[in-house]
Design a protein around this motif. Sequence first.
Motif, PDB file in Angstrom:
ATOM      1  N   THR A  81       0.666  -1.424   0.054  1.00 54.28           N
ATOM      2  CA  THR A  81       0.037  -0.008  -0.190  1.00 54.28           C
ATOM      3  C   THR A  81       0.754   1.665   0.041  1.00 54.28           C
ATOM      4  OG1 THR A  81       0.271  -0.290   2.310  1.00 54.28           O
ATOM      5  CG2 THR A  81      -1.862  -1.231   0.424  1.00 54.28           C
ATOM      6  N   ASP A  83       2.585   2.298   2.693  1.00 56.15           N
ATOM      7  CA  ASP A  83       2.738   2.779   3.869  1.00 56.15           C
ATOM      8  C   ASP A  83       4.379   2.032   4.395  1.00 56.15           C
ATOM      9  OD1 ASP A  83       2.719   3.960   5.831  1.00 56.15           O
ATOM     10  OD2 ASP A  83       0.626   3.053   6.333  1.00 56.15           O
ATOM     11  N   SER A 113       1.212   6.154   8.760  1.00 56.27           N
ATOM     12  CA  SER A 113      -0.141   6.643   8.781  1.00 56.27           C
ATOM     13  C   SER A 113      -0.907   6.557  10.279  1.00 56.27           C
ATOM     14  CB  SER A 113      -1.319   5.353   8.362  1.00 56.27           C
ATOM     15  OG  SER A 113      -0.713   4.675   7.162  1.00 56.27           O
ATOM     16  N   VAL A 115      -1.168   4.122  13.092  1.00 52.53           N
ATOM     17  CA  VAL A 115      -2.429   4.142  12.928  1.00 52.53           C
ATOM     18  C   VAL A 115      -2.661   2.496  14.685  1.00 52.53           C
ATOM     19  CG1 VAL A 115      -4.664   2.058  12.488  1.00 52.53           C
ATOM     20  CG2 VAL A 115      -3.474   3.478  11.090  1.00 52.53           C
ATOM     21  N   PHE A 116      -1.699   1.822  14.554  1.00 60.10           N
ATOM     22  CA  PHE A 116      -1.350   1.142  16.174  1.00 60.10           C
ATOM     23  C   PHE A 116      -0.160   1.629  16.796  1.00 60.10           C
ATOM     24  CE2 PHE A 116      -3.513  -1.854  13.081  1.00 60.10           C
ATOM     25  CZ  PHE A 116      -4.411  -1.849  13.943  1.00 60.10           C
ATOM     26  N   ASN A 343     -10.847   0.748   4.482  1.00 59.40           N
ATOM     27  CA  ASN A 343      -8.967   0.547   3.764  1.00 59.40           C
ATOM     28  C   ASN A 343      -9.651  -0.881   3.553  1.00 59.40           C
ATOM     29  OD1 ASN A 343      -8.125   2.808   1.819  1.00 59.40           O
ATOM     30  ND2 ASN A 343      -8.697   3.602   3.989  1.00 59.40           N
ATOM     31  N   SER A 344     -10.117  -1.599   4.241  1.00 60.01           N
ATOM     32  CA  SER A 344      -9.563  -2.914   4.891  1.00 60.01           C
ATOM     33  C   SER A 344     -10.494  -3.545   3.705  1.00 60.01           C
ATOM     34  CB  SER A 344      -9.816  -3.403   6.726  1.00 60.01           C
ATOM     35  OG  SER A 344      -8.928  -2.817   7.274  1.00 60.01           O
TER      36      SER A 344
ATOM     37  N   GLY B 116      -8.860  -7.941  11.892  1.00 62.80           N
ATOM     38  CA  GLY B 116      -8.949  -8.037  10.093  1.00 62.80           C
ATOM     39  C   GLY B 116      -8.098  -7.266   9.721  1.00 62.80           C
ATOM     40  N   LEU B 117      -7.916  -5.540  10.275  1.00 59.15           N
ATOM     41  CA  LEU B 117      -7.794  -3.904   9.716  1.00 59.15           C
ATOM     42  C   LEU B 117      -6.430  -4.330   9.363  1.00 59.15           C
ATOM     43  CD1 LEU B 117     -10.124  -2.336  12.170  1.00 59.15           C
ATOM     44  CD2 LEU B 117     -11.382  -3.654   9.940  1.00 59.15           C
ATOM     45  N   THR B 118      -6.491  -3.398   7.660  1.00 57.22           N
ATOM     46  CA  THR B 118      -5.395  -3.432   8.136  1.00 57.22           C
ATOM     47  C   THR B 118      -4.824  -2.038   8.967  1.00 57.22           C
ATOM     48  OG1 THR B 118      -3.596  -2.891   6.369  1.00 57.22           O
ATOM     49  CG2 THR B 118      -5.700  -2.438   5.749  1.00 57.22           C
ATOM     50  N   PRO B 119      -4.128  -2.321   8.665  1.00 58.39           N
ATOM     51  CA  PRO B 119      -3.180  -0.972   9.186  1.00 58.39           C
ATOM     52  C   PRO B 119      -2.126   0.026   8.885  1.00 58.39           C
ATOM     53  CG  PRO B 119      -1.450  -2.934   9.932  1.00 58.39           C
ATOM     54  CD  PRO B 119      -2.748  -2.873   9.403  1.00 58.39           C
ATOM     55  N   ASN B 120      -2.163  -0.138   7.221  1.00 65.70           N
ATOM     56  CA  ASN B 120      -1.368   0.276   6.147  1.00 65.70           C
ATOM     57  C   ASN B 120      -2.116   1.288   5.359  1.00 65.70           C
ATOM     58  OD1 ASN B 120       1.141  -1.336   6.995  1.00 65.70           O
ATOM     59  ND2 ASN B 120      -0.222  -3.124   6.265  1.00 65.70           N
ATOM     60  N   ILE B 121      -2.869   2.455   6.054  1.00 64.56           N
ATOM     61  CA  ILE B 121      -3.701   3.026   4.916  1.00 64.56           C
ATOM     62  C   ILE B 121      -2.982   4.065   3.743  1.00 64.56           C
ATOM     63  CG2 ILE B 121      -5.688   2.680   6.487  1.00 64.56           C
ATOM     64  CD1 ILE B 121      -5.882   4.881   7.826  1.00 64.56           C
TER      65      ILE B 121
END
Lengths: 392, 279
Positions: A81, A83, A113, A115-116, A343-344, B116-121
């Motif tokens: 992606t 990232d 990004s 996110v985590f 996005n998932s 299940g979520l992608t962190p790469n957005i």
Amino acid sequence: MSSQNNQGKKFDIRKKVRELSRKSKLVLMKNKRRLLLYGALIVILLTGVWLTDHNDQWYSATIVKIDHAENSPTDLYRNGTGDRYYEQTLTGTVQNGTLKGHKALLKNQYSISGVFDETYKAGDRVFVTSVSSENGTITGTISGLKRDQYIAALCAALILFILLVANRRGFFALLSLTANIAIFWYALTLYASGTNILLLGNILVLLFTCLSLLLISGWNQKTFAAICSTLISITITLLLFQLTMSFTEGVDYAFMEYITSPADLPEIFMAQIMIGGLGAVMDVAITEASSISELIAKDKEIPLKNLIQSGRDIGHDIMGTMINVMLFTYISGSIPLIILKMNSEIRLHTIILWHMPMELYRFLIGSIGILISIPVSILVSLLFFRRLRRFA
Amino acid sequence: MIIALAVILATLLYAVGGERGILTFLTLCWNIAVLSLSIIMISWGWEPITITFLSCLLICSATLFYQNGRNAKTFSAFWSVILILVILILPAYLLGLNSHIQGLNELMLREDEIMGLTPNININIVKIAVSMMITGLIGAATDTSMAISSAVYEVFRNNRQLSLGELFRSGVHIGRDVLGTTVNTLYFACIGESMMMFLLFKSYHYSFWRLINSKAFFQEFTDIMFSCLACILVIPLSAAVTSCILKRPEKFKRFLDEDELFLYLKDNGQPGQIPDRDK
């Protein structure tokens, strides 16, 4: 000729300036006490913010202030992606406890990004757990950023602006806010020690309604009318909700976020929607009550029909924007999660139906509460003020 | 269940509000559509803050102009809301950047649905957090500024001789009445929404200090704080904008030509009689 004119103009300006300064002095003299009060307030608030910015020794957890951050890219690419992932080597100084003054060496990984994960930079203060010391240098894992100074700054801004804009009224609004937070905190403690949440919710609604309305609009007939209509409207709304539940397949509580114990989810959800809609219903009730009492006070002989018509007009004016408030307050919180899910490769339709029904339920029930409270509060206020007049 | 509740809401809107209820319902649908569209666009990777700002303009103009008509009241409320957005975007961004407000908080990371979520957005998630804050405050800001501008308008209609300062002061005075209840509405909505979070904090035995430093609490807190700040700051702003527009209608002629108070501007006449409301 022209120079004379100019001089005249100059003189005029000088005179104006002198007059202005005289006027402003007068205003200053008049509001001296108030200005002093605001000055003191600003000083107190700034001290508070400064204190929370320097309160590292209040914590038992180790706090490290980062002095230098070094970032190096890793060769980690996921899913293609675009990232990127980076590795951080952070050097810092321990701020509190027995290890105060020691150097610290910490590791962190972050993505663009974020996110985590989080990116740390020089000047940030972080909490460190599982600390181990090795010839004078501390290592450990970062558990999170120190955020209390931002909370203090936001609180200070709120207090300052609310008092500047609404002075005495603002003070009472703040008082009711503080009292409500305290009550909520106490109720949480009670719940943790095993009290039934539905019972707690009912008591909370009662306490919240009485306390906030009394503090906002004072000890008078209007307030009592508003309290009555709020309680009646909330009851009707909940009954309607129960009725709908028994006619449809009901709510799937597995969609709730942050589930702790699955045993009392329906009760918790009930308490949530009760309290969530309470503020809006109170708002409608007090607006209707005060405008109807105002109308009656202005014209004692106003016919019932006109009163009802005015009440309905006011209701029409407030309902649209109130429902909007509910919409944006509830939905905005879930925006980041929705974007992540989209996005998932999860479709919006699926997200709305399967991933955020709880927000939608709360929004719909809150709006229904607002709509029900309009006729109810008109009726209750009419009963209150009309009857009182008959007795007088 | 959702559909049943939505049907109840629509019926009640019609029963309580009649024609205005239908307008409200349509506006609501429009707002939800705009909101979903802006979320889709953000997820495509478009600049989140710009998209949010534009969608706020659309939402605000629908709520004000479509629902309440085009007149001096809605016009000044609209400009006050835009001003408050412009004022608050920068502090929100700076705060979000410095306090690491972005992303999933520590409580969500323990949830199953995250798995299940992608962190790469590849989207800057600080900006998403800021657009979340802005979207949260738009409802409250619109509500308050509309209340104030219509109150100032009523005062002006009943006494056309009032000066700019007097109009402004009466606006702020009315704002004080509105403030307490709006702050209450926001607080209770927030409590209702985050009750599960607080219960979770309790069951994990978080201490007070750990609570206020946690990201989950901070996200909720800034959200409600910015809404409250917006609805406080919009009071003087809206009072000022409304009184300026009412006192100098010539300057804003092209926006006011549908307003009953300023109909005379259309054919460059003089201010005449106040149109009688009952007729």
